[in-house]
Design a protein around this motif. Structure first.
Motif, short mmCIF file in Angstrom:
data_model
loop_
_atom_site.label_atom_id
_atom_site.label_comp_id
_atom_site.label_asym_id
_atom_site.label_seq_id
_atom_site.Cartn_x
_atom_site.Cartn_y
_atom_site.Cartn_z
N THR A 88 88.31 -57.12 16.53
CA THR A 88 87.67 -57.37 17.83
C THR A 88 88.20 -58.66 18.45
O THR A 88 88.46 -58.72 19.66
N ALA A 89 88.36 -59.69 17.64
CA ALA A 89 88.89 -60.96 18.14
C ALA A 89 90.29 -60.77 18.70
O ALA A 89 90.65 -61.34 19.74
N TYR A 90 91.09 -59.97 18.03
CA TYR A 90 92.46 -59.68 18.49
C TYR A 90 92.43 -59.03 19.87
O TYR A 90 93.19 -59.43 20.78
N VAL A 91 91.56 -58.05 20.05
CA VAL A 91 91.47 -57.35 21.34
C VAL A 91 90.92 -58.28 22.42
O VAL A 91 91.41 -58.30 23.56
N GLN A 92 89.91 -59.07 22.08
CA GLN A 92 89.31 -59.98 23.06
C GLN A 92 90.30 -61.03 23.54
O GLN A 92 90.17 -61.54 24.66
N GLN A 93 91.29 -61.33 22.70
CA GLN A 93 92.31 -62.31 23.08
C GLN A 93 93.50 -61.66 23.77
O GLN A 93 94.54 -62.30 23.97
N GLY A 94 93.34 -60.39 24.16
CA GLY A 94 94.38 -59.71 24.93
C GLY A 94 95.27 -58.78 24.14
O GLY A 94 96.19 -58.17 24.71
N GLY A 95 95.05 -58.65 22.84
CA GLY A 95 95.87 -57.77 22.03
C GLY A 95 95.59 -56.30 22.30
O GLY A 95 94.46 -55.93 22.65
N LYS A 96 96.59 -55.47 22.13
CA LYS A 96 96.46 -54.03 22.34
C LYS A 96 96.41 -53.31 20.99
O LYS A 96 97.29 -53.51 20.14
N ALA A 98 97.21 -50.35 20.20
CA ALA A 98 98.43 -49.58 19.94
C ALA A 98 99.54 -50.49 19.40
O ALA A 98 100.31 -50.08 18.52
N GLU A 99 99.63 -51.71 19.92
CA GLU A 99 100.64 -52.65 19.43
C GLU A 99 100.32 -53.09 18.00
O GLU A 99 101.22 -53.28 17.18
N LEU A 100 99.03 -53.25 17.72
CA LEU A 100 98.63 -53.64 16.36
C LEU A 100 98.94 -52.49 15.39
O LEU A 100 99.39 -52.75 14.27
N ARG A 101 98.70 -51.29 15.82
CA ARG A 101 99.02 -50.13 14.98
C ARG A 101 100.50 -50.10 14.62
O ARG A 101 100.87 -49.87 13.47
N LYS A 102 101.34 -50.37 15.61
CA LYS A 102 102.78 -50.39 15.36
C LYS A 102 103.15 -51.54 14.44
O LYS A 102 104.00 -51.40 13.55
N ARG A 103 102.53 -52.68 14.63
CA ARG A 103 102.82 -53.85 13.79
C ARG A 103 102.49 -53.54 12.32
O ARG A 103 103.25 -53.89 11.42
N ILE A 104 101.37 -52.88 12.10
CA ILE A 104 100.96 -52.53 10.73
C ILE A 104 101.93 -51.53 10.12
O ILE A 104 102.37 -51.69 8.98
N ALA A 105 102.29 -50.51 10.89
CA ALA A 105 103.21 -49.50 10.39
C ALA A 105 104.59 -50.08 10.14
O ALA A 105 105.24 -49.78 9.11
#
Length: 324
Positions: A88-96, A98-105
């Protein structure tokens, strides 16, 4: 975590019903091979289990989800189990997402689970309705980053008088239906310090009586010990219906009545019967992920990369000793 409270024990009738149903489930299984909940978490054939990092283990100095992903990947884990608050903190700070999903993969990791705290089990109906809505939002976020399951602990019922286990089962069934619509399975988590769902038997009862084919338990070495459950009870479960298992160890002192989450140590550094536990899990058909979940403040002060690596090595050593 909340301070330890008096353990809530189910009635003899409830206990017998839960154990009897658990034994039946272990003998017959609840899902076909094609429906197996471990389809995404089963590790390579050469290894009995996969290895996951619960991000609480390194949250002292790896505070953001991006830092936690990097730590898990560099240490060599197969998966990651993040906390909803960090997502939630990541999204609240402007993170997407979908981008996080790609980063993890791209890091070679899978989102094996997630830790949320929606009050879905409480007696207060208004709070429970909002809890289900909160759980739905959490599940949406988990799904968007590539996850398919999430912890479902007894939040809001840790200090309350004993819940009716049949009512709890119905509420878990309602949560499972929300998860079914969102594509994320909530895993019923045992909390050893809680007045409710502190023991393996009562938690198994609630999962079984939920009446949902995706019902599953999320168990933890420390919590089973803290709640007073004997580890031999694991043999009554259908391991192939479980997705992941929280790994840790605990010291002989302080005693069980006084111990808390902060006392958890690396597997093999305490007195937990890990060889027995791991062999039992294997024998019941479990082949999912072992997720390292610690809240040790001494570890939080150390280099998170070193902690993650040492934790993975300690899990592998414990598995090698137990099942080869």
């Amino acid at each position: 975590m909340s301070p330890p409270l008096e353990v809530n024990r189910p009635s003899r009738r409830q206990w017998l019903a839960g154990v009897g149903a658990g034994a039946t489930l272990a003998a017959a299984g609840s899902l076909t091979a094609a429906e197996s909940p471990q389809a995404e978490t089963r590790p390579a054939a050469a290894a009995p289990f996969g290895y996951c990092l619960n991000t609480s283990t390194v949250r002292g100095r790896a505070k953001t989800i991006l830092e936690q992903i990097d730590v898990a990947a560099k240490a060599g884990y197969d998966g990651i189990e993040p906390w909803i608050r960090d997502l939630t903190a990541y999204v609240q700070q402007g993170g997407k997402p979908a981008e996080l999903r790609k980063r993890i993969a791209d890091a070679g990791l899978k989102v094996v689970g997630a830790i949320g705290f929606a009050p879905w089990i409480v007696d207060d109906e208004l709070v429970r309705v909002e809890g289900l809505a909160s759980a739905r939002r959490d599940m949406e976020l988990v799904r968007e980053i590539g996850g398919t399951r999430m912890a479902a602990p007894p939040v809001g019922a840790t200090k309350e008088p004993a819940l009716d286990l049949q009512a709890a089962a119905q509420r878990y069934g309602a949560l499972l239906k929300v998860g079914e619509s969102e594509g994320v399975t909530p895993l019923l988590e045992v909390w050893g310090f809680s007045r409710n769902l502190s023991r393996l038997g009562e938690s198994a009862y609630v999962a079984i009586e939920s009446g949902h084919p995706r019902a599953s338990l999320l168990l933890d070495v420390y919590h089973l010990y803290k709640g007073g459950s004997d580890f031999s009870g694991l043999r009554l479960l259908n391991g192939s219906a479980m997705h992941l298992f929280h790994m840790n160890d605990y010291p002989a002192d302080p005693p069980r009545e006084e111990i808390n989450d902060a006392a958890r140590v690396f597997p093999g550094r305490g007195v937990a019967p890990l060889t027995e536990i791991l062999r039992t899990l294997r024998d019941t058909g479990f082949s999912g992920m072992l997720s390292l979940e610690l809240f040790n403040r001494e570890y939080w002060e150390r280099d998170p990369q070193q902690v993650a690596r040492e934790g993975l090595e300690s899990m592998r050593a414990s598995v090698a000793k137990a099942v080869g």
